[in-house]
Design an enzyme around this catalytic site. Structure first.
Site, PDB file in Angstrom:
ATOM      1  N   GLU A  91       0.892  -1.163   0.000  1.00 47.59           N
ATOM      2  CA  GLU A  91       0.000   0.000   0.000  1.00 47.59           C
ATOM      3  C   GLU A  91       0.924   1.204   0.000  1.00 47.59           C
ATOM      4  O   GLU A  91       1.550   1.526   1.007  1.00 47.59           O
ATOM      5  CB  GLU A  91      -0.925  -0.030   1.214  1.00 47.59           C
ATOM      6  CG  GLU A  91      -2.101   0.928   1.097  1.00 47.59           C
ATOM      7  CD  GLU A  91      -1.801   2.280   1.734  1.00 47.59           C
ATOM      8  OE1 GLU A  91      -1.488   3.222   0.968  1.00 47.59           O
ATOM      9  OE2 GLU A  91      -1.876   2.391   2.959  1.00 47.59           O
ATOM     10  N   LEU A  92       0.998   1.872  -1.171  1.00 48.55           N
ATOM     11  CA  LEU A  92       2.038   2.871  -1.398  1.00 48.55           C
ATOM     12  C   LEU A  92       1.457   4.280  -1.507  1.00 48.55           C
ATOM     13  O   LEU A  92       0.377   4.552  -1.009  1.00 48.55           O
ATOM     14  CB  LEU A  92       2.834   2.477  -2.647  1.00 48.55           C
ATOM     15  CG  LEU A  92       3.400   1.048  -2.610  1.00 48.55           C
ATOM     16  CD1 LEU A  92       4.094   0.700  -3.910  1.00 48.55           C
ATOM     17  CD2 LEU A  92       4.327   0.847  -1.429  1.00 48.55           C
TER      18      LEU A  92
END
Length: 491
Positions: free
Chosen positions: A262-263
């Site tokens: 999850e960037l």
């Protein structure tokens, strides 16, 4: 340490150390420590044990030793422990919130909301633990049967960020434990105390030793490289910047480790000509200012239709100017400090760049004098398309506004980014809103709503904003492997 000790975490080192391995509190193997600071004052909270490679290896050993027993534990029992963790987290939410404020800096109301949100992951995945299904059926060609079963992926390793020190931990820990996987957790060096509190809470709830191992450290590359180089690590989950995520993906590839990422985000907030402007302003405050804007799904770019731009700008500017900034525990404060001075400097550089290119400050709040990493809530207008603030994640309380007149135009501008985590659309016309939502290249869309996150919904992005989903029914899937058995059982 039991749960009652949560409120002592911010006062003094634990008697035996802060590294939690195999159900024991230990000092770092080499005796190293690292500082934790209060963002509101810059003062040292205390030194925390700083794990190194030897601790990382010991944590893998502890998790691997506990794996078989946890895998064999009935799902109902796993569920009961997570339910107890949910209950304890709710009972001690005030203590947890105060701890979050102390090391993260966010306003107390946001910290209370985070503590409640974090607890819900334990409840949701407690319920999902007993719903892991298998199947049995006839082979279409006859002559044998199909058995398809799900089993835990194995030892899991997590790296979590500082902006949601409780929720980002429980969003990963809860589904892993529900699926039957032991956990290694490296919290952010800025906010390790909350993760230690979560470990204490789960221990109080009855989680056996070795199933959650927490390694606070300022030596992340050494710890994480040790984990990713160990073939016993079969799942790795990271929440953080896209740049760091790319490096970790490359390391994980060496052992073909299953990853969830999850960037970064660059969320557009679109206000259509027919929007309820007052509702859009409230949604903008929710989407921009929750957690001081230090949120990956925070609205980053505001595209407002020219027909309502003046009204929206005036009302949104008034709301932002009225934001009260200060220490998170102070009465009436809704915007705390940024996490550190480097964060403030980055935000200022984006604002300065926009101003140099012709943008102007339409509204801003006041900030307190004295120490602390504060930045005012701010609205920028007349922001040109080439300004960095429209292309880089702000991660702070600054809202750049631009206008549009054409639907295709705004979609092209909104999608012109390598990121695709979240987006927001305000329109009274549901058909228009859904049409826009389906064409926006993001994993999540808020329609006439500025708050997206829900433990019961899948969270994640597309493009360079990540891989996989957390939360929802999809959240537990990341920790399960599918096994097919062909059974010789003629029809």
């Amino acid at each position: 340490m039991n749960l009652v000790g949560i409120d002592t975490l911010a006062k003094a080192p634990l008697a035996d150390g802060d590294v939690f391995i195999g159900g024991r509190w230990l000092p770092a193997a080499d005796g190293r420590t690292c500082p934790v600071y209060d963002p509101a004052t810059g003062d040292l909270i205390r030194e925390v044990s700083a794990a190194g490679p030897d601790d990382a290896r010991a944590a893998v050993e502890a998790a691997a030793a506990a794996a078989a027993g946890w895998r064999a534990t009935p799902p109902r029992r796993r569920s009961e422990i997570l339910h107890d963790a949910f209950r304890l987290m709710r009972e001690h939410s005030d203590q947890l919130a105060a701890l979050i404020v102390r090391e993260n800096g966010k306003a107390y109301r946001d910290a209370v909301a985070e503590a409640g949100y974090a607890a819900e992951f334990f409840r949701w995945f407690a319920e999902e633990a007993v719903r892991i299904g298998s199947s049995f059926g006839d082979a279409p060609g006859g002559g044998f049967r199909h058995i398809v079963r799900r089993h835990p992926v194995g030892v899991t390793a997590f790296v979590t960020p500082w902006n949601f020190p409780a929720a980002m931990a429980t969003r990963k820990i809860a589904p892993a434990l529900a699926a039957g996987c032991p956990v290694l957790l490296k919290p952010a060096p800025e906010t390790p105390l909350t993760a230690l509190a979560v470990a204490a809470l789960l221990t109080e709830a009855g989680l056996p030793g070795g199933l959650l191992n927490v390694l606070p450290t300022d030596r992340a590359p050494e710890v994480v490289s040790t984990w990713l180089g160990d073939e016993r690590i079969r799942k790795f989950s990271f929440t953080g910047s896209t740049e760091t995520g790319k490096l970790l993906l490359a390391q994980a590839a060496a052992n073909v480790v299953n990853v969830t990422m999850e960037l970064g985000g660059n969320a557009p907030f679109v206000v259509c000509a027919d929007a309820d402007v007052d509702a859009a302003v409230q949604g903008a405050m929710d989407a921009k200012m929750r957690g001081g804007g230090e949120v990956c799904i925070a609205a980053n770019r505001f595209y407002v239709h020219a027909d309502v731009a003046a009204e929206f700008t005036a009302k949104f500017g008034a709301a932002m100017a009225a934001v009260r900034t200060g220490g998170g525990m102070e009465e009436g404060v809704t915007l705390g400090p940024m996490i550190n001075q480097a964060a403030v400097q980055k935000i200022r550089s984006l604002v300065d760049d926009a101003l140099a290119r012709g943008a102007r400050i339409a509204a801003q709040s006041t900030v307190p004098d004295g120490p602390g990493h504060f930045h005012p809530a701010m609205v920028l207008t007349d922001v040109p398309d080439d300004a960095r603030v429209l292309h880089e994640e702000v991660f702070g309380p600054v809202a750049p506004l631009t206008t549009f007149t054409d639907e295709d135009e705004v979609l092209a501008r909104a999608n012109a980014t390598v990121h695709g985590l979240a987006s927001y659309v305000y329109s009274r016309d549901v058909a228009r809103a859904l049409r826009l939502a389906e064409r926006l290249e993001t994993g999540m869309v808020g329609l006439n709503r500025g708050l997206l996150s829900d433990p019961a919904a899948p969270f994640g992005g597309v493009k360079q904003s990540g891989l996989g989903r957390e939360g929802g029914r999809e959240g537990i899937e990341a920790f399960l492997e599918t096994q097919y058995i062909a059974l010789d059982w003629p029809l």
